[in-house]
Motif scaffolding. Structure first.
Motif, PDB file in Angstrom:
ATOM      1  N   ASN A  77       0.629   9.173 -11.269  1.00  0.00           N
ATOM      2  CA  ASN A  77       1.802   8.533 -10.334  1.00  0.00           C
ATOM      3  C   ASN A  77       1.356   9.723  -8.262  1.00  0.00           C
ATOM      4  O   ASN A  77       1.873   8.379  -7.915  1.00  0.00           O
ATOM      5  CB  ASN A  77       2.842   8.537 -10.511  1.00  0.00           C
ATOM      6  N   THR A  78       1.812  10.638  -8.017  1.00  0.00           N
ATOM      7  CA  THR A  78       1.513  11.102  -6.890  1.00  0.00           C
ATOM      8  C   THR A  78       0.340  10.337  -5.925  1.00  0.00           C
ATOM      9  O   THR A  78       0.709  10.198  -4.964  1.00  0.00           O
ATOM     10  CB  THR A  78       1.703  12.741  -7.209  1.00  0.00           C
ATOM     11  N   ILE A  79      -0.879  10.187  -7.042  1.00  0.00           N
ATOM     12  CA  ILE A  79      -1.250  10.027  -6.050  1.00  0.00           C
ATOM     13  C   ILE A  79      -1.347   8.327  -5.787  1.00  0.00           C
ATOM     14  O   ILE A  79      -1.814   7.626  -4.618  1.00  0.00           O
ATOM     15  CB  ILE A  79      -3.070   9.810  -6.848  1.00  0.00           C
ATOM     16  N   SER A  80      -1.196   7.060  -6.396  1.00  0.00           N
ATOM     17  CA  SER A  80      -0.472   6.410  -6.195  1.00  0.00           C
ATOM     18  C   SER A  80       0.566   6.205  -5.224  1.00  0.00           C
ATOM     19  O   SER A  80       0.076   5.232  -4.423  1.00  0.00           O
ATOM     20  CB  SER A  80      -0.626   5.281  -7.773  1.00  0.00           C
ATOM     21  N   ASN A  81       0.956   7.191  -5.053  1.00  0.00           N
ATOM     22  CA  ASN A  81       2.147   6.886  -4.572  1.00  0.00           C
ATOM     23  C   ASN A  81       1.970   7.390  -2.682  1.00  0.00           C
ATOM     24  O   ASN A  81       1.995   6.595  -2.257  1.00  0.00           O
ATOM     25  CB  ASN A  81       3.487   7.371  -4.878  1.00  0.00           C
ATOM     26  N   CYS A  82       0.792   8.415  -2.943  1.00  0.00           N
ATOM     27  CA  CYS A  82       0.782   9.151  -1.906  1.00  0.00           C
ATOM     28  C   CYS A  82      -0.384   7.315  -1.057  1.00  0.00           C
ATOM     29  O   CYS A  82      -0.312   7.061   0.304  1.00  0.00           O
ATOM     30  CB  CYS A  82      -0.258   9.934  -1.846  1.00  0.00           C
ATOM     31  N   ARG A  83      -1.199   6.590  -2.022  1.00  0.00           N
ATOM     32  CA  ARG A  83      -1.971   5.928  -1.047  1.00  0.00           C
ATOM     33  C   ARG A  83      -1.400   4.772  -0.805  1.00  0.00           C
ATOM     34  O   ARG A  83      -1.607   4.317   0.326  1.00  0.00           O
ATOM     35  CB  ARG A  83      -3.000   5.388  -2.670  1.00  0.00           C
ATOM     36  N   ASN A  84      -0.030   4.638  -1.429  1.00  0.00           N
ATOM     37  CA  ASN A  84       0.945   3.303  -0.977  1.00  0.00           C
ATOM     38  C   ASN A  84       1.622   3.403   0.041  1.00  0.00           C
ATOM     39  O   ASN A  84       1.430   2.615   1.575  1.00  0.00           O
ATOM     40  CB  ASN A  84       1.749   2.264  -2.122  1.00  0.00           C
ATOM     41  N   GLN A  85       1.990   4.686   0.174  1.00  0.00           N
ATOM     42  CA  GLN A  85       2.739   5.321   1.068  1.00  0.00           C
ATOM     43  C   GLN A  85       1.755   5.503   2.826  1.00  0.00           C
ATOM     44  O   GLN A  85       2.546   4.694   4.121  1.00  0.00           O
ATOM     45  CB  GLN A  85       3.345   6.331   1.841  1.00  0.00           C
ATOM     46  N   ILE A  86       0.905   5.644   2.579  1.00  0.00           N
ATOM     47  CA  ILE A  86      -0.636   5.852   3.754  1.00  0.00           C
ATOM     48  C   ILE A  86      -0.713   4.138   3.864  1.00  0.00           C
ATOM     49  O   ILE A  86      -0.713   4.519   5.089  1.00  0.00           O
ATOM     50  CB  ILE A  86      -1.751   6.809   3.100  1.00  0.00           C
ATOM     51  N   GLN A  87      -0.894   3.276   3.321  1.00  0.00           N
ATOM     52  CA  GLN A  87      -1.297   1.652   3.449  1.00  0.00           C
ATOM     53  C   GLN A  87      -0.232   0.934   4.484  1.00  0.00           C
ATOM     54  O   GLN A  87      -0.197   0.286   5.172  1.00  0.00           O
ATOM     55  CB  GLN A  87      -1.405   1.730   2.011  1.00  0.00           C
ATOM     56  N   ASP A  88       0.902   1.835   4.113  1.00  0.00           N
ATOM     57  CA  ASP A  88       2.582   1.060   4.897  1.00  0.00           C
ATOM     58  C   ASP A  88       2.834   1.798   5.942  1.00  0.00           C
ATOM     59  O   ASP A  88       3.015   1.229   6.732  1.00  0.00           O
ATOM     60  CB  ASP A  88       3.593   2.193   4.013  1.00  0.00           C
ATOM     61  N   CYS A  89       2.468   3.041   6.666  1.00  0.00           N
ATOM     62  CA  CYS A  89       1.670   4.220   7.533  1.00  0.00           C
ATOM     63  C   CYS A  89       0.650   3.406   7.943  1.00  0.00           C
ATOM     64  O   CYS A  89       1.539   2.668   9.065  1.00  0.00           O
ATOM     65  CB  CYS A  89       1.138   5.498   7.528  1.00  0.00           C
ATOM     66  N   LEU A  90      -0.156   2.455   8.135  1.00  0.00           N
ATOM     67  CA  LEU A  90      -1.690   1.571   8.282  1.00  0.00           C
ATOM     68  C   LEU A  90      -1.020   0.407   8.721  1.00  0.00           C
ATOM     69  O   LEU A  90      -1.665   0.187   9.926  1.00  0.00           O
ATOM     70  CB  LEU A  90      -2.437   1.914   7.703  1.00  0.00           C
ATOM     71  N   GLU A  91       0.130  -0.138   7.894  1.00  0.00           N
ATOM     72  CA  GLU A  91       0.458  -1.604   7.929  1.00  0.00           C
ATOM     73  C   GLU A  91       1.106  -1.315   9.272  1.00  0.00           C
ATOM     74  O   GLU A  91       1.380  -2.274   9.833  1.00  0.00           O
ATOM     75  CB  GLU A  91       1.338  -2.095   6.695  1.00  0.00           C
ATOM     76  N   ASP A  92       2.645   0.252   8.892  1.00  0.00           N
ATOM     77  CA  ASP A  92       3.626  -0.840  10.431  1.00  0.00           C
ATOM     78  C   ASP A  92       2.530   0.821  11.594  1.00  0.00           C
ATOM     79  O   ASP A  92       3.317  -0.612  12.667  1.00  0.00           O
ATOM     80  CB  ASP A  92       4.778   0.779   9.521  1.00  0.00           C
TER      81      ASP A  92
END
Length: 145
Positions: A77-92
């Motif tokens: 879950n942590t791995i998935s969450n971090c990947r999602n958050q990184i993707q959000d950072c890159l999109e923003d």
């Protein structure tokens, strides 16, 4: 009259005042020195957020690779969450992508993740590679590990 006291006494009120001045084009009333300082800090915070997620992600990838028998749903879950958050950072903030193309920048956070992985797994730090063993594509790939 100095514009700094409000900045130092009530930051929220200061920001609202600065917004009002900007919207009304009252340039002479702006606290330019502190506005510049805050804008620079915003950019640094974006980088720190990305770095924080990357470091945690790298640590968990190391833990999964070097201690697979202890892998838990929490790690996944942590791995998935971090990947999602990184993707959000890159999109923003698409300009952050340049950091993920900078091997030295990645290495800085890998070294920290390596140290953290050693602490959490109670393995010698030498257990983990000196340089990041993952490509950035692997790190961000939801199917990897």
């Amino acid at each position: 009259m100095s514009k700094a006291p409000l900045y130092n006494q009530d930051f929220l009120m200061w920001t609202q005042q600065q917004v009002k001045c900007l919207k009304k084009g009252r340039w002479a009333e702006l606290d330019v020195e502190h506005l510049v300082e805050e804008l620079e800090a915003l950019g640094r915070n974006e980088q720190k957020e990305l770095a924080s997620y990357l470091q945690v992600l790298l640590m968990h990838l190391l833990k999964c690779q070097y201690q697979p028998e202890r892998k838990t749903q929490s790690w996944v879950n942590t791995i998935s969450n971090c990947r999602n958050q990184i993707q959000d950072c890159l999109e923003d903030t698409p300009s952050l992508q340049r950091l993920l193309e900078d091997w030295e920048w990645i290495q800085k956070y890998y070294r920290r993740a390596r140290r953290d992985a050693a602490n959490e797994t109670q393995k010698l730090i030498e257990t983990f590679p000196l340089e990041c063993p993952f490509t950035i594509e692997q790190v961000l790939d939801p199917e990897f590990l």
